[in-house]
Design an enzyme around this catalytic site. Structure first.
Site, PDB file in Angstrom:
ATOM      1  CE  LYS A 170      -3.400   2.550   2.822  1.00  0.00           C
ATOM      2  NZ  LYS A 170      -4.420   2.503   3.889  1.00  0.00           N
ATOM      3  CE  LYS A 194      -7.063   8.299   8.061  1.00  0.00           C
ATOM      4  NZ  LYS A 194      -7.800   7.160   8.604  1.00  0.00           N
ATOM      5  CG  ASP A 226      -2.167   4.996   4.972  1.00  0.00           C
ATOM      6  OD1 ASP A 226      -2.089   3.920   5.589  1.00  0.00           O
ATOM      7  OD2 ASP A 226      -3.210   5.387   4.408  1.00  0.00           O
ATOM      8  CG  ASP A 282     -10.318   7.261   6.283  1.00  0.00           C
ATOM      9  OD1 ASP A 282      -9.200   7.275   5.718  1.00  0.00           O
ATOM     10  OD2 ASP A 282     -10.469   7.355   7.518  1.00  0.00           O
ATOM     11  CD  GLU A 330      -6.789   5.331   2.216  1.00  0.00           C
ATOM     12  OE1 GLU A 330      -7.830   5.408   2.902  1.00  0.00           O
ATOM     13  OE2 GLU A 330      -5.691   4.992   2.689  1.00  0.00           O
ATOM     14  NE  ARG A 352     -10.928  -1.169   2.773  1.00  0.00           N
ATOM     15  CZ  ARG A 352     -11.565  -1.489   3.895  1.00  0.00           C
ATOM     16  NH1 ARG A 352     -12.734  -2.074   3.846  1.00  0.00           N
ATOM     17  NH2 ARG A 352     -11.020  -1.227   5.064  1.00  0.00           N
TER      18      ARG A 352
END
Ligand code: BES
Ligand code: MN
Ligand code: ZN
Length: 468
Positions: free
Chosen positions: A237, A249, A260, A319, A321, A323
């Site tokens: 990712k 968020k 992330d 959020d 996102e 996946r």
């Protein structure tokens, strides 16, 4: 940090501090062993992870000797922990040089953990901490090559993941992958927006839309066994910043969201280690790098989007996102890189943090073989994994009235997050590592703070164990 290796310990003198076990003290620094004999059992009994610093006068110099305990069971874990803690204790005396006495089949693990424990993120500090040089006694460099390579690969990953989002943009991440490939010996191709459009990666592009920073598709490959048709496909990712998008968020949840791309960092680090160790395996990796941020161009909650696999997705939460980008990345791994097995690593869900804290990486997998490989690799890697159940009942929450699937819904968030990605794996044996909790720490024995570089060693050992 500089590390040199000396096969035979010449006696004290070269270093300001030493780290060694009680047995080695008896053999090599008897003055320290004599002092240790007088120490109360309660203070030091040789338990795993215990340390004691002794002060000795050698010539006209004060020398700190740190004795470390392995406990009754000497294994990868106790060895790694003992040396990491020993070095940390020795550093308190502000030495310029630390001598470490080690040896035996686990010496590589000692070296690996010293590299990790010494590493700190200080790129943006004007004043840096004093550097320590290490002399490792008892082994030659060749004997501990794997430990050196893995330690450095994990540090590379940490360096990538720790950088804030204004530095580690998708373009910068692509540059870093190219540099790592050139340095370690794996191939890297970077695709820009028009090329990603041509590939039909509609899901990935929807997440990327909100940002002015161009998305990058980073494809890596290392073909170490051309005679084999087996290809292990790694997918990371690569969200360089996750604001949540329109499903915004709260600010507290955004603070660390430059990390992330921890999965992307991990697959780059793993590729580096695999290539440097010249493993006789075929491994590909792919990262769909972009930002999930707000703008007039960003995708909306309620949108229905396409994907490279042709599956339509109702976006009920912008959020969720990771996946969505991983859906296309996993499709790419299967169809364009011809991966025969796929493992993705992703900072995917807060639910993983809630369930496991920072200790275990939950795994969702449709393959008993791939899970078994991960469980086996977790031992030499020193990374704990836990298999989650996969159950169709949980997928109910991801059924959509208006599209083929929706991107979030129902409880069991870590499992459903994984199951969403599985729909795009083209039936290949697949496993998903949710590293949301394990990729970041406020501090532990092996990492002072920040990105841990989790999954690098796990993925390396899976690749290594598959060597025929
Ligand atoms: N990147 C986050 C997950 C995350 C949370 C990583 C905390 C590290 C620490 C991910 O994109 C996310 O926002 N997940 C959502 C999914 C939900 C909307 C279904 C979550 O976990 O809340
Ligand atoms: Mn998110
Ligand atoms: Zn995210």
């Amino acid at each position: 940090m500089k590390m040199t290796f000396v096969k035979n310990f010449p006696g004290m003198g070269e270093c300001d501090a030493y780290v060694l076990c009680p047995g080695c003290a008896k053999k090599h620094i008897p003055e320290a062993a004599a002092l240790l004999d007088k120490v109360d059992e309660k203070r030091f009994s040789g338990k795993a992870g215990q340390t004691i610093a002794l002060n000795l006068v050698h010539g006209d110099k004060l020398v700190t000797v740190v004795i470390i305990g392995f406990g009754d069971k000497i294994d990868e874990n106790s060895f790694a922990k003992a040396y990491a803690k020993g070095v940390k204790e020795a550093k308190k005396a502000k030495p310029a040089t630390i001598g470490v006495i080690t040896g035996g089949p686990l010496a590589g693990k000692a070296v690996e953990s010293i590299i990790l424990a010494d590493n700190v993120y200080e790129t943006h500090k004007t004043e840096k901490a004093d550097k320590v040089d290490y002399i490792i006694y008892g082994v030659e460099e060749d004997e501990v090559k794997e430990g050196i390579v893995l330690g450095n690969a994990v540090c590379l990953t940490r360096a990538l993941v720790n950088e804030p989002s204004n530095v580690m943009t998708p373009a910068q991440l692509a540059t870093e992958a190219l540099l790592a490939g050139a340095d370690s010996g794996f191939k890297v191709n970077v695709y820009d927006l028009p090329e990603i459009e041509k590939l039909g990666m509609k899901a990935f592009l929807e997440v990327a839309r909100g940002s002015d920073r161009e998305p990058k598709l980073i494809a890596m490959s290392y073909m170490g066994d051309p005679d084999s048709e087996e290809i292990l496909g790694l997918v990371g990712k690569g969200i360089c910043y996750d604001s949540g998008g329109y499903s915004l968020k709260p600010s507290s949840g955004m603070e660390t969201m430059h990390t992330d791309m921890g999965g992307a960092g991990a697959v780059i680090g793993a590729m580096s280690a695999i290539a440097k160790m010249k493993l006789k395996v075929n491994v590909t990796a792919v990262v769909a790098a972009c930002e999930n941020i707000l703008s007039a161009h960003a995708y909306h909650p309620g949108d229905v989007i396409g994907s490279m696999a042709g599956i339509t997705i109702e976006v009920n939460n912008t959020d969720a996102e990771g996946r969505i980008t991983l859906a296309d990345a996993v499709t790419y791994a299967a169809l364009k890189q011809n991966a025969t097995r796929i493992i993705d690593a992703a900072t995917l869900t807060g639910a993983a943090v809630a369930a496991f804290g920072s200790s275990f990486t939950p795994v969702v997998s449709d393959s008993d073989e791939l899970w078994a490989a991960l469980e086996k690799a977790s031992v030499p890697a020193g990374e704990k994994v836990w298999r989650m159940p996969m159950d169709d009942e949980l997928f109910e929450g991801l059924k959509s009235d208006i599209a083929d699937v929706k991107n979030s819904g129902g409880r069991g968030g870590t499992i459903t997050g994984g199951m969403f990605i599985q729909k795009f794996a083209q039936g290949r044996p697949w496993a998903h590592l949710d590293i949301a909790g394990t990729s970041y720490t406020k501090g532990n024995d092996f990492c002072q703070f920040g990105a841990t570089g989790v999954a690098v060693r796990l993925l390396y050992h899976v690749a290594k164990d598959s060597v025929k």
